[in-house]
Design a protein around this motif. Structure first.
Motif, PDB file in Angstrom:
ATOM      1  N   ALA A 175       2.522  16.275   5.274  1.00  0.00           N
ATOM      2  CA  ALA A 175       3.193  15.601   6.382  1.00  0.00           C
ATOM      3  C   ALA A 175       3.827  16.597   7.341  1.00  0.00           C
ATOM      4  CB  ALA A 175       4.247  14.642   5.847  1.00  0.00           C
ATOM      5  N   GLY A 176       4.303  17.713   6.813  1.00  0.00           N
ATOM      6  CA  GLY A 176       4.931  18.735   7.638  1.00  0.00           C
ATOM      7  C   GLY A 176       3.968  19.419   8.595  1.00  0.00           C
ATOM      8  N   HIS A 177       2.690  19.183   8.443  1.00  0.00           N
ATOM      9  CA  HIS A 177       1.682  19.786   9.319  1.00  0.00           C
ATOM     10  C   HIS A 177       1.375  18.923  10.541  1.00  0.00           C
ATOM     11  CE1 HIS A 177      -0.145  22.278   5.776  1.00  0.00           C
ATOM     12  NE2 HIS A 177       1.140  22.492   5.942  1.00  0.00           N
TER      13      HIS A 177
ATOM     14  N   LEU B  53       3.701   7.571  11.136  1.00  0.00           N
ATOM     15  CA  LEU B  53       2.540   7.525  12.029  1.00  0.00           C
ATOM     16  C   LEU B  53       2.312   6.103  12.546  1.00  0.00           C
ATOM     17  CD1 LEU B  53      -0.004   9.860  10.187  1.00  0.00           C
ATOM     18  CD2 LEU B  53       0.820  10.155  12.549  1.00  0.00           C
ATOM     19  N   ALA B  54       2.402   5.133  11.649  1.00  0.00           N
ATOM     20  CA  ALA B  54       2.201   3.735  12.045  1.00  0.00           C
ATOM     21  C   ALA B  54       3.239   3.319  13.078  1.00  0.00           C
ATOM     22  CB  ALA B  54       2.261   2.825  10.824  1.00  0.00           C
ATOM     23  N   GLU B  55       4.478   3.674  12.851  1.00  0.00           N
ATOM     24  CA  GLU B  55       5.539   3.298  13.789  1.00  0.00           C
ATOM     25  C   GLU B  55       5.355   3.999  15.131  1.00  0.00           C
ATOM     26  OE1 GLU B  55       8.405   1.066  15.259  1.00  0.00           O
ATOM     27  OE2 GLU B  55       7.505   0.797  13.289  1.00  0.00           O
TER      28      GLU B  55
ATOM     29  N   ALA C 134       3.636   8.360   1.836  1.00  0.00           N
ATOM     30  CA  ALA C 134       4.087   7.040   2.292  1.00  0.00           C
ATOM     31  C   ALA C 134       4.987   7.171   3.514  1.00  0.00           C
ATOM     32  CB  ALA C 134       4.816   6.317   1.170  1.00  0.00           C
ATOM     33  N   GLN C 135       5.932   8.098   3.471  1.00  0.00           N
ATOM     34  CA  GLN C 135       6.844   8.276   4.602  1.00  0.00           C
ATOM     35  C   GLN C 135       6.092   8.725   5.854  1.00  0.00           C
ATOM     36  OE1 GLN C 135       9.873  10.954   3.142  1.00  0.00           O
ATOM     37  NE2 GLN C 135      11.013   9.300   2.158  1.00  0.00           N
ATOM     38  N   ALA C 136       5.150   9.650   5.684  1.00  0.00           N
ATOM     39  CA  ALA C 136       4.388  10.145   6.837  1.00  0.00           C
ATOM     40  C   ALA C 136       3.504   9.049   7.422  1.00  0.00           C
ATOM     41  CB  ALA C 136       3.544  11.349   6.434  1.00  0.00           C
TER      42      ALA C 136
ATOM     43  N   TYR D 244       0.836  -1.200   0.000  1.00  0.00           N
ATOM     44  CA  TYR D 244       0.000   0.000   0.000  1.00  0.00           C
ATOM     45  C   TYR D 244       0.875   1.257   0.000  1.00  0.00           C
ATOM     46  CZ  TYR D 244      -3.341   3.397   2.031  1.00  0.00           C
ATOM     47  OH  TYR D 244      -4.122   4.498   2.306  1.00  0.00           O
ATOM     48  N   LEU D 245       1.866   1.283   0.888  1.00  0.00           N
ATOM     49  CA  LEU D 245       2.754   2.443   0.968  1.00  0.00           C
ATOM     50  C   LEU D 245       3.510   2.661  -0.341  1.00  0.00           C
ATOM     51  CD1 LEU D 245       4.275   2.005   4.545  1.00  0.00           C
ATOM     52  CD2 LEU D 245       2.522   3.649   3.836  1.00  0.00           C
TER      53      LEU D 245
END
Length: 144
Positions: free
Chosen positions: A116-118, A21-23, A15-17, A6-7
């Motif tokens: 993601a920066g938000h 978040l998942a981690e 994908a990175q964000a 999915y990522l």
């Protein structure tokens, strides 16, 4: 499809964000929640082994707690505890206003970030730690 697949289909920033978040949730959620990917969202939930009644809206399914997804125009974190616990919601909205330079974009349980920066990472980390599976079950049962 698994979460990694999915990522891989997402734009790199999303994908990175989402992986971050998942981690963060894997590390910060209290013990007892389990992780499941359904092809569209990553879910952290109370397993049936801990709460056999499961989710009333989908009998036989674990009790949802937090879900993550990359939507077309935003990243989303769905936190059912915010919807069900007014005290937690009040804490979140006040802490967000004080700790983020971006305006809170939120529905009943969905927190949305355009970029993601938000994402206020320390605040999301604190939110993840605030409710145990047993506390979530108690609140859920009091509402249903």
């Amino acid at each position: 499809m698994n979460f990694s697949d999915y990522l891989a289909q997402l734009p790199e920033e999303k994908a990175q964000a989402l992986e971050k978040l998942a981690e963060l949730l894997r590390q910060q959620l209290p013990t007892g929640f389990t992780e499941r990917f359904d092809g569209r969202m990553l879910h952290f939930e109370v397993p049936l082994s801990r709460y056999p009644q499961g989710y009333h809206a989908q009998p036989g399914q674990p009790l949802p707690f937090i879900s993550l997804a990359a939507q077309k125009s935003h990243l989303a974190l769905y936190h059912f505890g915010l919807y069900a616990d007014e005290e937690l919601l009040n804490w979140w909205t006040a802490a967000y206003a004080a700790g983020s330079k971006y305006k809170l974009n939120m529905g009943k349980s969905c927190i949305r970030w355009k970029k993601a920066g938000h994402i206020p990472w320390p605040l999301v980390e604190e939110l993840a730690q605030k409710m145990t599976p047993q506390a979530w079950i108690s609140i859920y049962e009091s509402k249903n």
